[in-house]
Design a protein around this motif. Structure first.
Motif, mmCIF file in Angstrom:
data_model
loop_
_atom_site.group_PDB
_atom_site.id
_atom_site.type_symbol
_atom_site.label_atom_id
_atom_site.label_comp_id
_atom_site.label_asym_id
_atom_site.label_seq_id
_atom_site.Cartn_x
_atom_site.Cartn_y
_atom_site.Cartn_z
ATOM 1 N N ALA A 128 36.040 31.058 46.446
ATOM 2 C CA ALA A 128 36.663 31.178 45.098
ATOM 3 C C ALA A 128 36.187 32.373 44.532
ATOM 4 O O ALA A 128 37.140 33.188 43.742
ATOM 5 N N ILE A 129 34.963 32.877 44.635
ATOM 6 C CA ILE A 129 34.478 34.142 44.107
ATOM 7 C C ILE A 129 35.162 35.395 44.695
ATOM 8 O O ILE A 129 35.763 36.344 44.006
ATOM 9 N N LEU A 130 35.252 35.378 45.866
ATOM 10 C CA LEU A 130 36.024 36.536 46.857
ATOM 11 C C LEU A 130 37.436 36.461 46.563
ATOM 12 O O LEU A 130 38.137 37.494 46.049
ATOM 13 N N TYR A 131 38.108 35.189 46.275
ATOM 14 C CA TYR A 131 39.363 35.101 45.886
ATOM 15 C C TYR A 131 39.982 35.642 44.487
ATOM 16 O O TYR A 131 40.703 36.504 44.326
ATOM 17 N N ILE A 132 39.004 35.475 43.427
ATOM 18 C CA ILE A 132 39.226 35.988 42.102
ATOM 19 C C ILE A 132 39.098 37.267 42.092
ATOM 20 O O ILE A 132 39.694 38.417 41.466
ATOM 21 N N VAL A 133 37.981 38.174 42.779
ATOM 22 C CA VAL A 133 37.573 39.456 42.871
ATOM 23 C C VAL A 133 38.726 40.321 43.544
ATOM 24 O O VAL A 133 39.449 41.037 42.880
ATOM 25 N N SER A 151 55.744 37.255 41.215
ATOM 26 C CA SER A 151 55.433 37.265 42.542
ATOM 27 C C SER A 151 53.980 37.558 42.731
ATOM 28 O O SER A 151 53.444 36.895 43.878
ATOM 29 N N LYS A 152 53.282 38.122 41.797
ATOM 30 C CA LYS A 152 51.773 38.173 42.308
ATOM 31 C C LYS A 152 51.347 36.879 42.038
ATOM 32 O O LYS A 152 50.378 36.484 42.863
ATOM 33 N N LEU A 153 51.501 36.080 41.122
ATOM 34 C CA LEU A 153 51.229 34.530 40.918
ATOM 35 C C LEU A 153 51.740 33.702 42.075
ATOM 36 O O LEU A 153 50.673 32.873 42.487
ATOM 37 N N MET A 154 52.848 33.924 42.432
ATOM 38 C CA MET A 154 53.394 33.099 43.493
ATOM 39 C C MET A 154 52.454 33.313 44.968
ATOM 40 O O MET A 154 52.188 32.577 45.749
ATOM 41 N N THR A 155 52.272 34.668 44.841
ATOM 42 C CA THR A 155 51.235 34.928 46.092
ATOM 43 C C THR A 155 49.978 34.338 45.984
ATOM 44 O O THR A 155 49.209 33.808 46.884
ATOM 45 N N ALA A 156 49.343 34.413 44.730
ATOM 46 C CA ALA A 156 48.139 33.905 44.470
ATOM 47 C C ALA A 156 48.332 32.464 44.799
ATOM 48 O O ALA A 156 47.060 31.721 45.489
ATOM 49 N N VAL A 157 49.342 31.332 44.537
ATOM 50 C CA VAL A 157 49.362 30.168 44.730
ATOM 51 C C VAL A 157 49.553 30.108 46.405
ATOM 52 O O VAL A 157 48.640 28.983 46.851
ATOM 53 N N LEU A 158 50.174 30.709 46.831
ATOM 54 C CA LEU A 158 50.386 30.779 48.503
ATOM 55 C C LEU A 158 49.085 30.843 49.125
ATOM 56 O O LEU A 158 48.552 30.131 49.881
ATOM 57 N N VAL A 215 43.814 25.359 40.146
ATOM 58 C CA VAL A 215 44.717 25.731 39.040
ATOM 59 C C VAL A 215 44.030 26.222 37.702
ATOM 60 O O VAL A 215 44.511 27.401 37.299
ATOM 61 N N PHE A 216 42.884 25.915 37.726
ATOM 62 C CA PHE A 216 41.877 26.538 36.487
ATOM 63 C C PHE A 216 41.664 28.105 36.732
ATOM 64 O O PHE A 216 41.876 28.869 36.096
ATOM 65 N N LEU A 217 41.451 28.259 38.052
ATOM 66 C CA LEU A 217 41.441 29.689 38.623
ATOM 67 C C LEU A 217 42.439 30.623 38.367
ATOM 68 O O LEU A 217 42.388 31.724 37.913
ATOM 69 N N ILE A 218 43.894 29.891 38.763
ATOM 70 C CA ILE A 218 44.706 30.571 38.473
ATOM 71 C C ILE A 218 45.175 30.891 37.081
ATOM 72 O O ILE A 218 45.626 31.928 36.549
ATOM 73 N N GLY A 219 44.800 29.905 36.117
ATOM 74 C CA GLY A 219 44.821 30.232 34.925
ATOM 75 C C GLY A 219 44.033 31.282 34.046
ATOM 76 O O GLY A 219 44.316 31.918 33.565
ATOM 77 N N PHE A 220 42.681 31.037 34.672
ATOM 78 C CA PHE A 220 41.952 32.146 34.545
ATOM 79 C C PHE A 220 42.460 33.647 34.866
ATOM 80 O O PHE A 220 42.224 34.709 34.215
ATOM 81 N N ILE A 221 42.859 33.871 36.089
ATOM 82 C CA ILE A 221 43.597 35.000 36.510
ATOM 83 C C ILE A 221 44.554 35.300 35.510
ATOM 84 O O ILE A 221 44.950 36.755 35.193
ATOM 85 N N THR A 222 45.536 34.496 35.051
ATOM 86 C CA THR A 222 46.523 35.056 34.176
ATOM 87 C C THR A 222 46.107 35.626 32.647
ATOM 88 O O THR A 222 46.646 36.413 32.239
ATOM 89 N N THR A 223 44.843 34.978 32.287
ATOM 90 C CA THR A 223 44.189 35.612 31.201
ATOM 91 C C THR A 223 43.682 37.137 31.456
ATOM 92 O O THR A 223 43.866 38.105 30.583
ATOM 93 N N VAL A 224 43.101 37.138 32.642
ATOM 94 C CA VAL A 224 42.845 38.350 32.917
ATOM 95 C C VAL A 224 44.022 39.540 33.206
ATOM 96 O O VAL A 224 44.034 40.431 32.632
#
Length: 259
Positions: A50-55, A86-93, A154-163
């Motif tokens: 999860a840490i590597l994914y966010i970074v 497209s970036k968020l869809m990639t993140a979901v995939l 889902v929380f991580l993707i929400g966090f990513i959208t704020t960033v």
């Protein structure tokens, strides 16, 4: 849209292969340590990945906004909405791929423990064994694990959208303001404060919904259905946040971006 997603995935496939190969090597090494090593890997893998994914997700978007390598992306005949989606869809995939890989690791480690115990190994028996182990020792099962992981991502993707939104605001509305990194951080903190306040008000309004479930949880065990009922409003709020902030970022990319 599909071409943009394919473009994003092509940029990531080498990193994904290296990460999974390294994880597999580490898992095989820890299997030599017996059940303790196996359990340690299963417990720590989601945290590390999860840490590597966010970074990685944040760095890729930052590079697109701030480096020449990403300049051409915004020059393509694609709207800002398509680019950010497209970036968020990639993140979901990526999340789905990570969950699949984690499931395979759980099967591998479960099969190893069964083999060490001289139990015949097959797919269904491995699943039953893992469920029985979790139920007996922790009071949970595989559904609990994957629902919790799905909620986490889902929380991580929400966090990513704020960033993403903070970085987009910095690169559009405040593109001429100095101290861009500090400003992006301040915007990010303000966004999270607003989201936390709104979420807190929402959950306070529906607090009676949780009373019976809280009583069940206080007894030390929670059924799969009860866990789903607890997580559902949280997931719903996060999805609403993702959609809203994606719309804001898409609008800014489309109309206000200053590269």
């Amino acid at each position: 849209m599909l071409n943009l997603i394919k473009y994003e995935l092509i940029k990531k496939y080498k990193l994904f292969i290296i990460t999974i190969s390294s994880s597999l090597g580490l898992n095989l090494y820890l299997l030599t340590k017996g059940a303790t090593g196996s359990i340690s890997f299963i417990a720590t893998f989601p945290i590390i990945i999860a840490i590597l994914y966010i970074v990685d997700i944040i760095k890729m978007y930052s590079d697109d906004l701030n480096k020449k390598s990403g300049y051409m992306l915004f020059m393509t005949p694609n709207s800002g909405y398509k680019i950010i989606v497209s970036k968020l869809m990639t993140a979901v995939l990526e999340v789905l791929a990570i969950l699949l890989v984690y499931f395979m690791f759980i099967l591998l480690n479960g099969a190893f423990i069964m083999y060490s115990s001289n139990v015949d190994i097959n797919f269904y028996e491995t699943i039953k064994f893992i469920n029985a182990t979790l139920t007996g020792k922790l009071g949970i099962n595989l559904f609990h694990v994957f629902l919790a992981l799905f909620t986490l991502f889902v929380f991580l993707i929400g966090f990513i959208t704020t960033v993403y939104t903070a970085m987009t605001i910095r690169k559009s509305i405040f593109s001429e303001v100095k101290f861009g990194g500090l400003l992006s951080f301040i915007i990010f903190m303000l966004l999270n404060w607003v989201i936390s306040s709104l979420s807190g008000n929402f959950f306070e309004a529906i607090s009676p919904y949780y009373e019976s479930i809280s009583n069940t949880m206080s007894m030390g065990r929670i059924s799969s259905a009860d866990l789903a009922m607890v997580m559902l409003p949280m997931i719903g709020v996060s999805i609403f946040q993702i959609v809203a902030l994606t719309g804001v970022s898409g609008y800014l990319l489309e109309n206000k971006i200053n590269l």
